[in-house]
Design an enzyme around this catalytic site. Structure first.
Site, short mmCIF file in Angstrom:
data_model
loop_
_atom_site.label_atom_id
_atom_site.label_comp_id
_atom_site.label_asym_id
_atom_site.label_seq_id
_atom_site.Cartn_x
_atom_site.Cartn_y
_atom_site.Cartn_z
CG ASP A 171 -6.50 6.04 12.38
OD1 ASP A 171 -6.62 7.19 11.95
OD2 ASP A 171 -5.47 5.62 12.95
CE LYS A 231 -12.14 10.27 13.15
NZ LYS A 231 -11.38 9.05 13.43
N GLY A 269 -5.89 12.06 10.16
CA GLY A 269 -5.67 11.70 8.76
C GLY A 269 -6.94 11.00 8.31
CG HIS A 270 -10.36 12.43 8.91
ND1 HIS A 270 -11.32 13.27 9.41
CD2 HIS A 270 -9.72 11.92 9.99
CE1 HIS A 270 -11.24 13.26 10.74
NE2 HIS A 270 -10.28 12.47 11.11
CD GLN A 273 -7.59 13.67 16.94
OE1 GLN A 273 -8.23 14.60 17.39
NE2 GLN A 273 -6.92 13.78 15.81
P1 GDP Z 1 -10.42 8.22 9.85
O1 GDP Z 1 -9.22 8.86 10.48
O2 GDP Z 1 -11.44 7.82 10.85
O3 GDP Z 1 -11.01 9.04 8.73
O4 GDP Z 1 -9.89 6.85 9.20
P2 GDP Z 1 -8.53 6.67 8.36
O5 GDP Z 1 -8.70 7.27 7.02
O6 GDP Z 1 -7.34 7.07 9.15
O7 GDP Z 1 -8.45 5.08 8.31
C1 GDP Z 1 -9.44 4.31 7.72
C2 GDP Z 1 -8.80 3.47 6.61
O8 GDP Z 1 -9.67 2.43 6.25
C3 GDP Z 1 -8.56 4.28 5.34
O9 GDP Z 1 -7.44 3.75 4.68
C4 GDP Z 1 -9.83 4.00 4.52
O10 GDP Z 1 -9.62 4.13 3.13
C5 GDP Z 1 -10.11 2.58 4.89
N1 GDP Z 1 -11.53 2.19 4.92
C6 GDP Z 1 -12.60 2.92 5.29
N2 GDP Z 1 -13.71 2.15 5.29
C7 GDP Z 1 -13.32 0.93 4.91
C8 GDP Z 1 -14.01 -0.32 4.74
O11 GDP Z 1 -15.21 -0.45 4.97
N3 GDP Z 1 -13.25 -1.38 4.34
C9 GDP Z 1 -11.92 -1.30 4.10
N4 GDP Z 1 -11.27 -2.40 3.72
N5 GDP Z 1 -11.25 -0.16 4.25
C10 GDP Z 1 -11.94 0.93 4.66
P1 IMO Z 2 -7.92 10.40 13.20
O1 IMO Z 2 -8.74 11.66 13.20
C1 IMO Z 2 -5.45 7.61 15.49
C2 IMO Z 2 -3.06 9.31 18.74
C3 IMO Z 2 -1.55 9.29 18.58
C4 IMO Z 2 -1.13 9.20 20.03
C5 IMO Z 2 -2.15 10.08 20.74
C6 IMO Z 2 -1.69 11.50 21.01
O2 IMO Z 2 -7.22 10.14 11.91
O3 IMO Z 2 -8.72 9.25 13.71
P2 IMO Z 2 -1.34 13.64 19.46
O4 IMO Z 2 -0.48 13.85 18.25
O5 IMO Z 2 -2.79 13.88 19.23
O6 IMO Z 2 -0.85 14.38 20.66
O7 IMO Z 2 -1.16 12.08 19.82
O8 IMO Z 2 -3.29 10.11 19.90
N1 IMO Z 2 -3.79 9.96 17.62
C7 IMO Z 2 -4.49 9.29 16.70
N2 IMO Z 2 -4.64 7.96 16.50
N3 IMO Z 2 -6.11 8.50 14.70
C8 IMO Z 2 -5.99 9.82 14.91
O9 IMO Z 2 -6.74 10.74 14.25
C9 IMO Z 2 -5.12 10.27 15.91
N4 IMO Z 2 -4.75 11.49 16.37
C10 IMO Z 2 -3.95 11.28 17.42
O10 IMO Z 2 -1.13 8.17 17.84
O11 IMO Z 2 -1.30 7.88 20.50
MG MG Z 3 -7.14 8.62 10.56
#
Ligand code: GDP
Ligand code: IMO
Ligand code: MG
Length: 445
Positions: free
Chosen positions: A36, A39, A63-64, A244
């Site tokens: 998270d 990416k 979840g991107h 991840q």
């Molecule tokens: P990913 O899994 O690495 O793609 O990241 P996620 O989408 O799960 O989580 C990142 C969260 O931070 C999302 O809700 C984005 O919209 C938000 N986000 C990304 N970059 C920034 C930033 O620079 N500032 C803020 N406030 N939010 C951001």
């Molecule tokens: P993105 O790509 C954050 C965590 C789960 C759990 C562990 C194992 O959005 O960054 P799993 O379902 O993979 O067997 O769970 O890994 N986990 C993540 N945490 N971002 C993710 O993906 C994750 N994918 C798995 O919360 O601790």
């Molecule tokens: Mg994510």
């Protein structure tokens, strides 16, 4: 290096460039923390520089999130390069795919006007997540009780387990005698579930899954390792999108509280079929602080008002499960380790704006283990053995969200970047100051 069109130019010296070596290398973007990091947002921002974007591991546990033109999208299995200008997007062999979730995701994108069939290709070798894999994931977690991993419940662990134990079903299997292969796998899973005390009713899950398999088969299913290598040979540029993060890697993460795939740069080789010497830039992405979802150790976790403040301002709730993300200060010991394991060449710092109102900011520069200071990431990071050592820096207390260039950065923030670059011995080339595509500052190296 970019050519006039903004695409990455050929990265090899003429000496290396004989007929057997490709003109191009692949670049990899991956998370350096517990996922998270942002990416999805940065892959979308970088996509115009590339011809191909590819996922190489993980599945719908990811979840991107992407935001642009006032809209927000969350991608799980489909690469984050689909919203730009017709780049080819690939789901590589290292990915595990749930046909039902894929169908939901793809149909939602098609409804919003994306011609997905034109831009998406899927490897024949992706492993399929069966409904019984998800049930096994839940049953395994239940059986672990208080020691549960806190998985996303998407069947990731059981699917990779079947892959490694040579019991998996691959997308390519759907092309020949699939019903019998599926029935054998399902029955095996039902026996495992029975031993865990579960006797599930598949009457709704199964037909929905079979229907989704047929939908999935309408996409371009390819030998993606040949495709990607041919692209490189033809001088096309490829960006690999990690899922991840490094601290969730099955080998190098905080085992057993990890996911079941190799999330590190080496995973791009096995997850796409490209050789190690074809890896070019490695973009390592991290938040200006640190978060984690699910169970497992987190040395810099904050249980106080500051942790709550980070969670509130950063909207730190899971994109897939909606769970609260645990929040803490940035951990430079863990980041140095992640940079080493991945061979990171450029750093990307996300969510800097979340700290805009903090009077001071802490960064963990070392761990104290049994009274001894170490800057090396140890075998175990259980909280009761580790005491983080912090450096405290002045906050910038300035709203950065509308800034357009690094020249506008407040002095304290510029100093924070310098401090991180020194501690991590790697340049920070991109700084993100908000969730929108536009809130991205490219820095001069
Ligand atoms: P990913 O899994 O690495 O793609 O990241 P996620 O989408 O799960 O989580 C990142 C969260 O931070 C999302 O809700 C984005 O919209 C938000 N986000 C990304 N970059 C920034 C930033 O620079 N500032 C803020 N406030 N939010 C951001
Ligand atoms: P993105 O790509 C954050 C965590 C789960 C759990 C562990 C194992 O959005 O960054 P799993 O379902 O993979 O067997 O769970 O890994 N986990 C993540 N945490 N971002 C993710 O993906 C994750 N994918 C798995 O919360 O601790
Ligand atoms: Mg994510």
């Amino acid at each position: 290096m970019q050519d006039a069109s903004g695409k990455r130019a050929s990265q090899q010296s003429p000496k290396q460039n004989n007929s057997n070596t490709p003109k191009m290398k692949i670049d990899v973007l991956l998370g350096l923390q517990w996922g998270d990091e942002g990416k999805g947002k940065v892959v979308d921002v970088l996509t115009p520089r590339y011809d191909v974007v590819a996922r190489f591991q993980g599945g719908p546990n990811a979840g991107h999130t992407l935001e642009f033109d006032g809209k927000k999208y969350v991608l799980r299995s489909i690469p984050s390069g689909i919203f730009q200008h017709g780049q080819t997007n690939i789901i590589g062999n290292g990915v595990v795919l749930d046909p039902v979730l894929f169908k939901e995701e793809a149909e939602a994108l098609e409804r919003s006007g994306i011609d997905l069939r034109k831009v998406l290709k899927i490897s024949k070798k992706v492993h399929l997540i069966l409904p019984t894999h998800r049930l096994l994931d839940a049953a395994n977690e239940k059986a672990k009780g208080g020691a549960k991993i806190g998985t996303t419940g998407k069947g990731i662990g059981p699917t990779y387990t079947d892959k490694i134990s040579r019991n998996g079903l691959r997308l390519g299997d759907t092309l020949h005698n699939f019903e019998a292969k599926y029935a054998a796998a399902r029955d095996r899973h039902l026996r495992m579930l029975a031993s865990l005390g579960e006797t599930p009713d598949l009457s709704e899950l199964e037909p929905r899954w079979i229907e989704a398999i047929n939908y999935l088969k309408s996409f371009d299913i390819i030998d993606s390792e040949h495709y990607v290598n041919r692209c490189l040979q033809e001088g096309k540029s490829v960006l690999c999108e990690g899922a991840q993060g490094t601290l969730l890697d099955v080998d190098f993460g905080s085992y057993p509280f990890v996911t079941s795939s190799n999330t590190v740069a080496a995973g791009a080789c096995t997850g796409l079929g490209v050789a190690p010497n074809k890896i070019g830039e490695v973009f390592g992405i991290f938040k200006a602080y640190c978060t984690r979802v699910g169970s497992g150790p987190f040395p810099t976790e904050l249980f106080d008002e500051t942790g709550k403040k980070i969670r509130d301002i950063g909207h730190e709730y899971g994109a897939v499960t909606g769970r609260e993300r645990r929040c803490g200060w940035i951990d430079l010991v863990a980041l140095r380790y992640a940079i080493m394991i991945n061979g990171v060449t450029q750093l990307i710092m996300m969510k800097s704006d979340v700290l805009d109102t903090f009077p001071t900011i802490k960064a963990c520069t070392a761990y104290k283990i049994n009274g001894e200071l170490t800057r090396d990431f140890p075998y175990s990071i259980e909280e009761d053995t580790i005491e983080p050592v912090y450096e405290e820096l002045p906050g910038w207390q300035t709203d950065m969200t509308a800034m357009k260039s690094e020249n506008e950065f407040p002095q304290q923030f510029a100093d924070y970047i310098k401090f991180l670059e020194r501690e991590l011995a790697t340049p920070i080339t991109i700084v993100s100051i908000g969730p929108d595509r536009e809130q991205t500052i490219l820095r001069n190296k």
